[in-house]
Design a protein around this motif. Structure first.
Motif: not given
Length: 466
Positions: A144-146, A320-323, A426-434
């Motif tokens: 959640g901190f990402i 939704i994409f990253g999830a 999970v981490m990439c999706s939260l950070a919006k990092v491909p």
């Protein structure tokens, strides 16, 4: 330039395509790799189901047909539903805080307070996350901190990779090189019948070296991006609401309503840490707490129920994409489980080690554990599966069991921020990092990390580390 960029896009497959390719490879593997299983028994020391290392046997092949391969995508999404919805709910909670402007105002106050000397902010938080990871295994709880640190990094003139690194590498390196993590070191030592948290001094040195390496790697890249933004691997990629403007932040006022929102968020995070440490909370309780926290933050900012609901919907559209990446990657494991080839892979990786010299076998254990983490991304699950095999093997080779535990710890931990079957999506999706951008940034560092891991394993063999 446009033509060159188009060619580059054609060469780089979509993330979903990359993951489905892995599912196809796993499906082919169910026809090529013999099906086999270990018997599972209850370990009297831990009460957990563990592998009996003497019981590997071939079973009837159960290859996955092409239609079942496609079904595995659905099954992967279903099996990963708890993680997918955790991502959506946690992101929505922090997205609401972002929309409220409270976080922006707080970051502005931080930037004003550290003007000209903000270089220590990111390293400080990386060490803090690494410390939390080593003492109580913090990893998923920090996701959640990402978004917070991505926004802070962008505002400071860095990019989303830097913000993600603070949490992902802080927790990942601290977790991997932990000296008191009960979920990895403690469990593996208990299964190996070693004194709990023994070998502490060696692990403390290891922890400091690896986390410091992470800080240096992150800050070298951060300095390069701040000096020349065109060098950013995230160039041209929109991180949406996570992107914050530095000048706007510095000029923003930190109002009473902003403080109320952040106070609610802080209280929620305190309950989160308490629940994880004292009550053993996991995804069910964490999602409930994050829902309460998000709604309370909205109310503290003066939003009505309908406005809060709309913000949650906007957040879910964004994430939704990253999830779904998490569920699709889980399809790889679904196929391998259905084809009953995971235990065969473990057996094939472990068996050759018995004929190697001590230090080579120890390095082989590290290599094997790193590969196994692709198939068994759970730290406790990997301990229960591999330590009952590796500990007796280390006895046969004349290697202290402590080294087998160390090899497991490194192999399980560092690749948690490398393999797509772990929590990395999970981490990439939260950070919006491909995810492919993270790999481009992290893989060279992982190779350096692996070389240093090998050096620590070699030293451990030379000093007969117990």
């Amino acid at each position: 330039m446009t033509e060159k960029k188009s060619k580059l896009n054609l060469l780089m497959p979509h993330t979903y395509v990359l993951l489905f390719f892995l599912i196809v490879l796993a499906t082919i593997g169910t026809y090529v790799v013999p099906a086999g299983l270990y018997d599972r028994i209850t370990d009297p020391n831990t009460g957990r189901m563990v592998v009996d290392p003497t019981t590997y046997h071939i079973v009837k092949s159960t290859p996955v047909d092409p239609f079942a391969m496609f079904i595995s995508v659905y099954k992967g999404l279903v099996q990963a539903a708890d993680i997918i919805f955790f991502i959506m709910i946690s992101y929505a909670c922090f997205y609401l805080v972002l929309v409220s402007g409270a976080l922006n105002a707080a970051m502005g106050a931080l930037l004003r307070a550290t003007k000209g000397r903000d270089a220590f902010v990111m390293p400080l938080f990386m060490y803090l996350f690494a410390t939390a990871a080593t003492f109580f295994g913090m990893f998923e709880e920090a996701f959640g901190f990402i978004p917070i640190f991505v926004g802070l990094a962008v505002a400071m003139g860095y990019d989303a990779l830097v913000g993600m690194s603070v949490v992902a590498m802080g927790c990942g390196l601290g977790f991997a090189a932990a000296f008191m993590n009960p979920f990895t070191v403690g469990l593996a030592q208990k299964i190996s019948e070693l004194p709990l948290f023994s070998g502490l001094g060696f692990r403390i040195v290891s922890w400091f070296v690896f986390v410091t390496m992470g800080v240096i790697w992150m800050m070298r890249y951060a300095a390069k991006v701040r000096k020349d933004p065109s060098k950013s691997l995230m160039k041209g990629i929109d991180v949406g609401a996570l992107a914050l403007d530095h000048n706007e932040l510095v000029d923003s006022k930190f109002t009473g309503r902003n403080k109320a929102v952040l106070l609610v968020l802080f209280v929620g995070m305190c309950f989160l840490v308490w629940g994880v440490l004292k009550r053993g909370w996991y995804f069910d309780e964490l999602c409930g707490l994050l829902l309460v926290t998000g709604i309370a933050c909205g109310l503290a900012n003066g939003y009505g129920p309908s406005r809060i609901a709309q913000i949650f919907i906007d957040a879910w559209k964004d994430i939704i994409f990253g999830a779904c990446v998490v569920g699709i990657s889980r399809g790889v494991l679904v196929v391998m489980q259905q084809g009953q080839i995971i235990d065969t892979v473990i057996y094939a990786l472990a068996a050759p080690l018995s004929g190697l010299p001590k230090w080579v076998a120890a390095e082989g254990m590290l290599f094997v554990q790193t590969l196994i983490n692709f198939f068994i991304p759970s730290g406790s699950g990997q301990a229960a599966t591999t330590i009952p095999i590796m500990s007796p093997l280390s006895d046969i080779l004349g290697i202290p069991r402590q080294i087998a535990v160390l090899a497991y710890q490194y192999g399980d931990g560092f690749s948690n921020i490398l393999w797509p079957t772990t929590n990395l999506p999970v981490m990439c999706s939260l950070a919006k990092v491909p995810i492919e951008k993270w790999w481009k940034y992290f893989v060279p560092f992982f190779l350096l990390l692996f070389a240093v891991q090998m050096a620590f394993i070699f030293v451990a063999v030379m000093i007969n580390y117990h």
